[in-house]
Write an enzyme that holds these catalytic residues in place. Structure first.
Site, PDB file in Angstrom:
ATOM      1  N   ASP A 336      47.968  41.261  40.829  1.00 53.98           N
ATOM      2  CA  ASP A 336      47.972  42.682  40.510  1.00 53.98           C
ATOM      3  C   ASP A 336      48.591  43.394  41.703  1.00 53.98           C
ATOM      4  OD1 ASP A 336      47.195  45.061  39.046  1.00 53.98           O
ATOM      5  OD2 ASP A 336      45.753  45.370  40.657  1.00 53.98           O
ATOM      6  N   THR A 338      48.720  46.662  42.831  1.00 55.25           N
ATOM      7  CA  THR A 338      47.914  47.595  43.599  1.00 55.25           C
ATOM      8  C   THR A 338      46.722  46.881  44.214  1.00 55.25           C
ATOM      9  OG1 THR A 338      48.547  49.334  42.052  1.00 55.25           O
ATOM     10  CG2 THR A 338      46.702  49.799  43.534  1.00 55.25           C
ATOM     11  N   ASP A 594      41.556  43.728  41.821  1.00 55.23           N
ATOM     12  CA  ASP A 594      40.435  44.452  42.421  1.00 55.23           C
ATOM     13  C   ASP A 594      39.934  45.584  41.533  1.00 55.23           C
ATOM     14  OD1 ASP A 594      42.559  46.152  42.631  1.00 55.23           O
ATOM     15  OD2 ASP A 594      42.269  46.651  44.740  1.00 55.23           O
TER      16      ASP A 594
END
Length: 838
Positions: A336, A338, A594
């Site tokens: 991911d 970000t 996250d």
């Protein structure tokens, strides 16, 4: 959408059209009912006295969430094994019928078991300390104030606050809700988030995907819906491991072979041969003990435990032990963007008004949007930092004429938190002059129709790796309606620059060198994500795909996943589907993330890796948590997994070669009706020098090879021919020696010659397994050879181990047979390598 306003304390309160109902189906405590606050009031929570009273009644969330086995379980698992029982019985027999040197194998088992317990206990302490560091701290209201406490401190009736990414830790009933959307897929399998209103029940194990609110705990401890599931999921476990199951399979087959062979050997030595009873017992035990690869199970546990400790030093929490093995097999890592390639924060670099919009007015709208969301995501936080409430000057600190802050009187009448499924957030205001306005802030390519000329300008910015949000005015109405963006008027572009992680480029380079494919999956614009990945040197970063154009057929999706490296505008459900598509092609997939939008994919991936600062939900489902939030730790985790699995595969060949030659020797002895050539002391010496000591060092050596599947097949391909060659060579030497020697002491001389051949043959197996050679591997093999030489030349060691080479003819014959066996070993290993692959 119900209109909401802020009360004097700044809290959002539902308007008159919101029903103040309690779900009749919500289960409350029958003895001590939990009172819910009236609708429209902020729940203040329990008082200190009420908390103390409930603790005294035992109404505490006391479910023991363990990261590892208890000390008692560790001792039991290491001591009370099937093979320890067999060896223990044989050891007791030997203590009565033979000299102490024939009982050395028992002391070795005690030492090995002790080492296993100590190492796993160390791993447990490391895990437990890391679990405390990584433990989520829910926010509860007590005495009218919000405070973070440990999960096990929650009591019945506590008011627990919720925000995006928070996990519902106990069962409860919603007391406050502000566009609260809860994902219950981990419990129900239903992927669509559920909108919760005051009075609705929430279950432990679900998590918040959008909005916020608070709930009152109605069930705590073991009564909570998912308490037992959560306890089981977070427990340190050795299950679901190809390595462990493979070793269990091997041990099962070994048992089947060992039992009839041992019975035949006992009959042969005790009944058929009319020898000295005690000597017959000793030689029978000497034939049975080496059949058991007892050290293999121990060494596997020790290698895993040391791996956990090593990773713990790098602030990496391994929540499930097989995760170390799983990462060794990974060939695709889905990242991911970000929080993984980029740091969590962003900076506003520019705001471009559109359609003649007034810049000062745009700043005012952005400030008010920032004030409307009590739990902003990273993008909105960047806007808040650039245009904080009360700051009249905007991000450059210069006040624009007529620019006024949100505190000048803009009242929030409705708010729509950001959702990764929608790709935008929004809010409605009553402005200072009494007029109403409604705004959406989010992905331009979602809010703008295809072909809009503004998209060309945005594309140019995305190609520079910049993130662009569109601020659009929409007609007043339901902000969360599916058609909320229809008729919107583009007002401004907010250009954000993402902060690249300084260690991300090196990590991506490592994966490329290790032949691990890297896929960047993001909810952002695909071109922008590709530009960021390109800056970090990701191979194939130019191959981007907008997930809205992704085929839905699993096979076509798998093809698209293999052909592209960067994917943008991906929804949470698509992330999950992408992982499944890659797995359908035989890939072992690791997923990092996250955010709450990563939870479903993390759960379905072979290995889920969460950042320590990530949402509570992601940490709960991930097998590995990087507590230091450093993406650069991941190569260490992969390397540790490869070291453990690669080395265990190597040393397993050593152990199983011994098992094969021991079983075959016993069969040959039974068939030829001769004395078993070895006493337990001989095989204890050989096992220590050719297997035990070198295996321990080899199991801890660096190893970067990616783990291959079919552990049992790979090991047995080499162990079976090696064991057959070693047994044949040894028995040949023994038979030749029986014809060469005669008279008193002949059996001891025959045993010594056979031991020499078996040692040299086993040493050659060790020499093959130790490749490729380094200085310490050569030193290790040489030291083991020197150890055996010392036993042969030191008189008291000769006597202790009953090893004395008689004459020169037979010892050199034994060496010659061992050399021939070594040549056969080289040929067989190369043949197996060519036919089946290394």
């Amino acid at each position: 959408m119900t209109q909401r306003a802020l009360d004097s304390s700044g809290e959002q309160t539902p308007g008159p059209s919101r029903p103040a109902m309690i779900d009749a189906g919500a289960e409350l405590d029958p003895v001590h009912p939990v009172e819910l606050p009236p609708s429209g009031h902020r729940a203040t929570g329990l008082t200190t006295a009420e908390v103390a009273e409930r603790v005294a009644r035992g109404e505490v969330n006391d479910v023991p969430v363990r990261s590892s086995r208890s000390l008692v379980e560790i001792v039991r698992a290491n001591v009370f094994t099937r093979f320890n029982l067999i060896i223990g019985v044989l050891w007791v027999i030997m203590l009565f019928v033979a000299p102490i040197q024939d009982s050395l194998f028992g002391f070795v088992i005690v030492a090995n078991t002790g080492i296993g317990i100590i190492q796993e206990w160390r791993a447990k302490k490391t895990l437990d300390s890391l679990a405390v560091i990584g433990e989520a701290k829910p926010t509860v209201r007590r005495d009218g104030k919000a405070a973070e406490i440990s999960t096990h401190e929650i009591v019945l009736g506590d008011v627990v606050e919720l925000g995006p990414g928070d996990k519902v830790v106990v069962d409860g009933t919603v007391a406050e809700a502000d566009s609260l959307e809860v994902d219950e897929s981990l419990l129900t399998g239903e992927a669509d988030p559920v909108l919760k209103r005051p009075g609705d029940p929430v279950m432990s194990g679900s998590f918040v995907v959008a909005g916020g609110g608070a709930f009152t705990a109605t069930k705590v401890g073991r009564e909570a819906y998912a308490a037992q599931l959560a306890e089981e999921a977070s427990r340190f476990t050795l299950v679901h491991s190809e390595l462990r199951s493979g070793i269990s399979t091997i041990l099962k087959y070994v048992t089947w072979m060992m039992v009839p062979t041992a019975i035949g050997l006992i009959i042969s030595q005790l009944v058929v041969k009319d020898n000295n009873f005690k000597d017959s017992v000793a030689r029978t035990v000497g034939g049975i003990v080496p059949m058991i690869p007892e050290g293999l199970v121990l060494l596997t546990s020790v290698a895993f435990a040391i791996g956990v400790v090593r990773l713990g030093r790098k602030q990496c929490l391994v929540q499930e032990l097989p995760a170390i093995e799983g990462l060794a097999r990974v060939d695709v890592v889905c990242l991911d963007k970000t929080g993984t390639l980029t740091e969590g924060g962003m900076d506003v670099t520019e705001v471009r008004p559109l359609n003649g919009s007034d810049e000062a007015y745009v700043h005012q709208v952005l400030r008010s949007l920032g004030s409307s969301d009590p739990r902003p995501n990273a993008s909105l936080q960047a806007i808040i930092d650039a245009y904080p409430a009360g700051d009249k000057g905007g991000k450059d600190g210069k006040r624009a004429e007529g620019d006024q802050g949100a505190e000048a009187g803009w009242a929030v009448t409705d708010a729509l938190p950001f959702s990764s499924a929608r790709k935008y957030s929004g809010a409605a205001f009553t402005e200072t002059d009494g007029t109403s306005s409604a705004w959406l802030l989010g992905a331009p390519d979602v809010l703008l129709p295809e072909g809009d000329p503004t998209l060309d300008e945005i594309e140019h910015l995305n190609q520079q790796g910049l993130r662009v949000l569109l601020l659009a005015r929409v007609p007043s109405g339901e902000l969360d309606a599916p058609d909320a963006a229809e008729g919107d008027v583009p007002t401004a572009l907010v250009v954000l620059e993402q902060r690249l992680r300084p260690d991300a480029a090196e990590t991506l380079k490592y994966f490329a060198q290790q032949n691990v494919a890297t896929k960047v999956i993001s909810g952002d614009n695909a071109v922008s994500v590709g530009a960021v990945a390109g800056k970090l040197g990701l191979t194939g970063a130019e191959n981007t795909l907008d997930a809205r154009k992704m085929p839905t057929d699993p096979d076509d999706m798998a093809t698209a996943m293999e052909q592209n490296a960067v994917f943008g505008r991906v929804t949470p459900q698509q992330k999950r589907d992408m992982v499944a598509a890659l797995q359908s092609r035989g890939h072992t997939v690791a997923m990092t993330g996250d955010g709450v939008n990563d939870v479903l994919a993390l759960k379905d991936a072979d290995i889920g890796v969460s950042m320590g600062s990530g949402s509570e939900a992601t940490r709960a489902v991930a097998q590995i948590v990087l507590l230091n939030n450093s993406f650069a730790t991941l190569p260490s985790v992969v390397a540790e997994g490869r070291r453990v699995i690669g080395n265990i595969t190597r040393v397993a060949t050593l152990f199983l070669t011994k098992t094969v030659y021991s079983v075959l020797l016993a069969i040959l002895v039974v068939c030829t009706q001769v004395e078993y050539p070895f006493l337990p002391r001989h095989l204890t010496l050989l096992s220590t020098l050719t297997i035990g000591v070198p295996a321990f060092f080899l199991a801890l050596a660096p190893n970067k090879e990616r783990a291959q599947p079919h552990f049992v097949r790979r090991v047995m391909r080499y162990a079976i021919p090696s064991g057959i060659i070693a047994a044949t060579a040894t028995f040949t030497t023994y038979l030749v020696a029986r014809h060469h020697y005669a008279g008193p002491g002949a059996l001891e001389a025959e045993t010594s010659a056979a031991t020499l051949t078996l040692f040299l043959t086993s040493m050659w197996v060790l020499a093959i397994i130790a490749r490729p050679y380094t200085w310490w591997r050569i030193a290790l093999v040489a030291a083991m050879g020197l150890g055996f030489l010392i036993v042969l030349v030191v008189p008291w060691l000769q006597e202790f181990f009953a090893l004395k080479l008689v004459g020169t003819t037979m010892p050199w014959t034994a060496v010659g047979i061992a050399v021939a066996a070594a040549a056969l070993l080289e040929f067989s290993w190369r043949l197996v390598g060519r036919r089946f692959g290394a």
